[in-house]
Write an enzyme that holds these catalytic residues in place. Structure first.
Site, PDB file in Angstrom:
ATOM      1  N   GLY A  20       0.779  -1.238   0.000  1.00  0.00           N
ATOM      2  CA  GLY A  20       0.000   0.000   0.000  1.00  0.00           C
ATOM      3  C   GLY A  20       0.805   1.280   0.000  1.00  0.00           C
ATOM      4  N   SER A  21       2.055   1.259  -0.496  1.00  0.00           N
ATOM      5  CA  SER A  21       2.844   2.503  -0.500  1.00  0.00           C
ATOM      6  C   SER A  21       2.205   3.556  -1.404  1.00  0.00           C
ATOM      7  CB  SER A  21       4.306   2.243  -0.890  1.00  0.00           C
ATOM      8  OG  SER A  21       4.401   1.279  -1.894  1.00  0.00           O
ATOM      9  N   MET A  95      -3.147  -7.022  -7.873  1.00  0.00           N
ATOM     10  CA  MET A  95      -2.599  -8.143  -8.635  1.00  0.00           C
ATOM     11  C   MET A  95      -3.657  -9.060  -9.258  1.00  0.00           C
ATOM     12  SD  MET A  95       0.397  -7.168  -8.387  1.00  0.00           S
ATOM     13  CE  MET A  95       1.389  -8.418  -9.176  1.00  0.00           C
ATOM     14  N   ILE A  97      -6.630  -9.207 -12.522  1.00  0.00           N
ATOM     15  CA  ILE A  97      -7.036  -8.533 -13.753  1.00  0.00           C
ATOM     16  C   ILE A  97      -8.552  -8.385 -13.733  1.00  0.00           C
ATOM     17  CG2 ILE A  97      -7.132  -8.712 -16.267  1.00  0.00           C
ATOM     18  CD1 ILE A  97      -4.404 -10.226 -16.059  1.00  0.00           C
ATOM     19  N   LEU A  98      -9.014  -7.157 -13.852  1.00  0.00           N
ATOM     20  CA  LEU A  98     -10.453  -6.904 -13.873  1.00  0.00           C
ATOM     21  C   LEU A  98     -11.014  -7.315 -15.233  1.00  0.00           C
ATOM     22  CD1 LEU A  98     -10.370  -3.402 -12.162  1.00  0.00           C
ATOM     23  CD2 LEU A  98     -11.192  -5.522 -11.130  1.00  0.00           C
ATOM     24  N   HIS A 114       1.915   1.367 -13.401  1.00  0.00           N
ATOM     25  CA  HIS A 114       2.650   0.174 -13.815  1.00  0.00           C
ATOM     26  C   HIS A 114       4.153   0.458 -13.770  1.00  0.00           C
ATOM     27  CE1 HIS A 114       3.227  -3.635 -15.850  1.00  0.00           C
ATOM     28  NE2 HIS A 114       4.093  -3.045 -16.648  1.00  0.00           N
ATOM     29  N   ASP A 150      -2.480  -3.730 -19.468  1.00  0.00           N
ATOM     30  CA  ASP A 150      -1.480  -2.656 -19.560  1.00  0.00           C
ATOM     31  C   ASP A 150      -1.411  -2.010 -20.944  1.00  0.00           C
ATOM     32  OD1 ASP A 150      -0.792  -3.071 -16.877  1.00  0.00           O
ATOM     33  OD2 ASP A 150       0.724  -4.556 -17.383  1.00  0.00           O
ATOM     34  N   GLU A 179       7.154   6.613  -8.793  1.00  0.00           N
ATOM     35  CA  GLU A 179       5.718   6.310  -8.805  1.00  0.00           C
ATOM     36  C   GLU A 179       4.972   7.242  -7.844  1.00  0.00           C
ATOM     37  OE1 GLU A 179       4.584   2.225  -8.048  1.00  0.00           O
ATOM     38  OE2 GLU A 179       6.053   1.462  -9.472  1.00  0.00           O
TER      39      GLU A 179
END
Length: 192
Positions: A20-21, A95, A97-98, A114, A150, A179
């Site tokens: 959760g960073s 992690m 995939i919807l 990503h 992606d 990020e």
């Protein structure tokens, strides 16, 4: 496209699977005055996600549902998003995939961060691939989520130099530092 309405921030959910960073960073970003979003829900596909602790720390609702049966899980999540009036989703180390169906049914935008310079190195193990291929640079990308992994429209990217001494760990840390700057900048760009 989700539009900002007056002074109201866009109700946002962050989907996580790990530490959760990026989530913590997005919550802090959402608290600043000129942030276009408010984080109203944290979702994880695993109760083991360390990032769920930020739910208590920042007083944000959390919801956990395993993806053993992804159809059932996605239906529950869509109902919850609707109930909570969520209009924007940030994937942050999520992690799973919807499905195409989920993406189509969610009435808003979904973005992802990503750890590579897309379209290079879609999917997993991006840092290993960059090091093995002796790339001079790596980086990160914030993009819109589509049914193709992606492959959605790129919003912003940040380049990171790879040194000869870089290992998987040192490169991952370098990219994560970028990020944390890139995600808020991309969100500002979306809503500007």
């Amino acid at each position: 496209m989700v539009k900002l309405t007056g002074l109201k921030k866009v109700k946002t959910a962050v989907f996580i699977s790990g530490t959760g960073s990026n989530l913590k960073n997005l919550i802090k970003f959402s608290k600043i005055k000129n942030s276009p979003i408010s984080i109203d829900l944290i979702f994880s596909n695993t109760a083991k996600a360390k990032g769920l602790r930020f739910s208590n720390q920042f007083n944000v609702k959390k919801y956990v549902s395993s993806f053993k049966d992804s159809k059932i899980a996605e239906t529950k999540i869509l109902n919850l998003l609707k109930k909570e009036n969520i209009k924007f989703i940030c994937l942050a180390g999520f992690m799973k995939i919807l499905s195409k169906n989920f993406i189509k049914k969610f009435n808003g935008e979904i973005v992802n961060i990503h750890p590579s310079l897309l379209p290079k190195y879609k999917g997993l193990n991006t840092h290993i691939k960059a090091i093995q291929n002796k790339d001079k640079v790596a980086g990160c990308t914030v993009h819109f989520v589509t049914a193709k992994l992606d492959s959605g429209k790129i919003i912003l990217q940040k380049v990171v130099k790879i040194s000869k001494k870089d290992t998987l760990t040192t490169l991952a840390k370098k990219v994560l530092r970028q990020e944390l700057k890139l995600y808020p900048a991309a969100i500002k760009k979306i809503f500007s």
